[in-house]
Design a protein around this motif. Structure first.
Motif, mmCIF file in Angstrom:
data_model
loop_
_atom_site.group_PDB
_atom_site.id
_atom_site.type_symbol
_atom_site.label_atom_id
_atom_site.label_comp_id
_atom_site.label_asym_id
_atom_site.label_seq_id
_atom_site.Cartn_x
_atom_site.Cartn_y
_atom_site.Cartn_z
ATOM 1 N N PHE A 115 -3.788 7.045 -5.200
ATOM 2 C CA PHE A 115 -3.040 5.810 -4.961
ATOM 3 C C PHE A 115 -2.219 5.428 -6.193
ATOM 4 O O PHE A 115 -1.000 5.271 -6.125
ATOM 5 C CB PHE A 115 -4.005 4.686 -4.588
ATOM 6 C CG PHE A 115 -3.325 3.361 -4.339
ATOM 7 C CD1 PHE A 115 -2.810 3.059 -3.089
ATOM 8 C CD2 PHE A 115 -3.202 2.419 -5.353
ATOM 9 C CE1 PHE A 115 -2.181 1.837 -2.849
ATOM 10 C CE2 PHE A 115 -2.566 1.204 -5.138
ATOM 11 C CZ PHE A 115 -2.053 0.924 -3.875
ATOM 12 N N LEU A 147 0.781 -1.227 0.000
ATOM 13 C CA LEU A 147 0.000 0.000 0.000
ATOM 14 C C LEU A 147 0.815 1.282 0.000
ATOM 15 O O LEU A 147 0.246 2.356 -0.138
ATOM 16 C CB LEU A 147 -0.932 0.011 1.230
ATOM 17 C CG LEU A 147 -1.981 -1.105 1.292
ATOM 18 C CD1 LEU A 147 -2.774 -0.999 2.600
ATOM 19 C CD2 LEU A 147 -2.915 -1.048 0.102
ATOM 20 N N SER A 148 2.143 1.191 0.156
ATOM 21 C CA SER A 148 2.924 2.407 0.330
ATOM 22 C C SER A 148 4.107 2.482 -0.624
ATOM 23 O O SER A 148 5.130 1.810 -0.424
ATOM 24 C CB SER A 148 3.429 2.516 1.779
ATOM 25 O OG SER A 148 4.266 3.642 1.940
ATOM 26 N N ALA A 198 5.920 5.065 -0.812
ATOM 27 C CA ALA A 198 6.935 5.823 -0.089
ATOM 28 C C ALA A 198 7.879 4.919 0.700
ATOM 29 O O ALA A 198 9.034 5.288 0.948
ATOM 30 C CB ALA A 198 6.270 6.822 0.856
ATOM 31 N N THR A 199 7.405 3.738 1.091
ATOM 32 C CA THR A 199 8.247 2.833 1.879
ATOM 33 C C THR A 199 8.762 1.659 1.053
ATOM 34 O O THR A 199 9.219 0.664 1.612
ATOM 35 C CB THR A 199 7.478 2.308 3.101
ATOM 36 O OG1 THR A 199 6.286 1.633 2.668
ATOM 37 C CG2 THR A 199 7.101 3.446 4.036
ATOM 38 N N LYS A 225 6.270 7.515 -8.264
ATOM 39 C CA LYS A 225 7.429 6.961 -7.579
ATOM 40 C C LYS A 225 8.293 6.141 -8.540
ATOM 41 O O LYS A 225 9.535 6.237 -8.517
ATOM 42 C CB LYS A 225 6.981 6.090 -6.408
ATOM 43 C CG LYS A 225 8.140 5.607 -5.528
ATOM 44 C CD LYS A 225 8.855 6.790 -4.889
ATOM 45 C CE LYS A 225 9.977 6.338 -3.971
ATOM 46 N NZ LYS A 225 10.687 7.490 -3.346
ATOM 47 N N ASP A 264 7.131 -0.089 -1.703
ATOM 48 C CA ASP A 264 6.256 -0.966 -2.491
ATOM 49 C C ASP A 264 6.304 -0.545 -3.955
ATOM 50 O O ASP A 264 6.528 0.625 -4.281
ATOM 51 C CB ASP A 264 4.820 -0.924 -1.956
ATOM 52 C CG ASP A 264 4.643 -1.763 -0.697
ATOM 53 O OD1 ASP A 264 5.157 -2.886 -0.688
ATOM 54 O OD2 ASP A 264 4.018 -1.277 0.266
#
Length: 239
Positions: free
Chosen positions: A93, A13-14, A16-17, A100, A19
C-alpha cells in the motif's frame, strides 16, 4: 544496520485512481536502537480526502492547504531513506503510493533508493497465523502501549510499529554485544565461545538390574514384531 520504519496517510485507498499522500512519518533505527533522527511531513495533496479516509486520519482538507507538495520534500525524503532497510506494515500500500508520487515527478521507484523493504504484516502473519495482525492487534499482543492512538497518524503509527517490530524480533537481542571502536560504539551480533576442552564427562555404566530390565523390554518388542526388530535383523546379518 540502518532501518527506517515508515508510514503514510492518504486521501483514499487507490493511488492508481488519483489518491495522494497527505502525511509521511519515519522513525530511524540504528542497530535496532531508536536514534531520535525521525522525519515527519504533512503534504498538500492538491485534492480533498474521501470521507471514509477523513474518519481514519482526521486530517482536514483545510489544514493541508498551506502544506508543501510532495515535490518540495522529495529530495529530503529520498536522501533520508537512501541505502536503508525500510519497514512498513502492509508495504504494498505505502510503496504503491510512494512510487506513484515519484512517477508523477518523472522519477524511478523507491526500490532504486532503499536497500530493502520489509513488510511487517507478512512477518506477523507468519508468526501469528489465523490471528488479527493489524497494528492495534499487535500492540495488544506484544504489550506495546497504543493508548494515545485514537486516530491514525503517520508518525505515531511509525513509532508504534518500531516498538512492535523490535518486540517481534526481540530474540535477536540475545546476540547483541557492544564493541568499542575509535570513533563510536557499534553493536554487533556475536555468540560468546565457551572452552569445553577442560571438561571431563563421566562414564556411567548400567547396573546388572538395569541391563536385565533393558533386555526384557527388547524381548517384549521382539515378540510383538515377530522377531523383525532392526537390532535382531542386524545381529543375524553380522552373524
Amino acid at each position: 544496520m540502518r532501518q527506517i520504519v515508515l508510514d503514510t496517510e492518504t486521501t483514499g485507498l487507490s493511488a492508481a485512481t488519483g489518491d495522494r499522500i497527505i502525511e509521511i512519518g519515519c522513525v530511524e533505527l540504528l542497530n535496532r536502537k531508536l536514534t531520535g533522527n525521525n522525519k515527519h511531513f504533512y503534504l498538500n495533496p492538491e485534492r480533498d480526502s474521501h470521507e471514509d479516509a477523513l474518519k481514519v486520519h482526521g486530517i482536514s482538507n483545510e489544514f493541508l492547504r498551506d502544506k508543501p507538495k510532495f515535490a518540495q520534500v522529495a529530495d529530503e525524503l529520498l536522501d533520508y531513506l537512501r541505502g536503508a532497510e525500510i519497514i512498513i506494515h502492509n508495504a504494498p500500500f505505502d510503496v504503491g503510493f510512494l512510487n506513484k508520487e515519484l512517477e508523477l515527478l518523472g522519477r524511478g521507484p523507491i526500490s532504486g533508493v532503499v536497500d530493502n523493504v520489509v513488510d511487517s504484516l507478512v512477518m506477523a502473519k507468519e508468526m501469528f497465523p489465523g490471528k488479527r495482525n493489524s497494528l492495534d492487534a499487535l500492540c495488544g499482543r506484544l504489550e506495546v502501549d497504543n493508548s494515545g492512538r485514537t486516530l491514525h497518524g503517520a508518525l505515531l503509527d511509525a513509532e508504534l510499529l518500531a516498538d512492535v517490530y523490535i518486540n517481534m524480533t526481540r530474540g535477536q537481542d540475545a546476540l547483541l554485544i557492544e564493541v568499542e571502536t575509535e570513533d563510536e560504539t557499534v553493536t554487533t551480533r556475536e555468540v560468546p565461545r565457551i572452552d569445553l576442552s577442560s571438561i571431563v564427562l563421566p562414564i556411567l555404566v548400567a547396573s546388572e538390574e538395569e541391563v536385565a530390565a533393558h533386555e526384557a523390554v527388547l524381548a517384549q518388542l521382539d515378540k510383538s514384531t515377530g522377531g523383525k526388530t532392526i537390532w535382531r535383523m542386524a545381529e543375524k546379518t553380522m552373524a
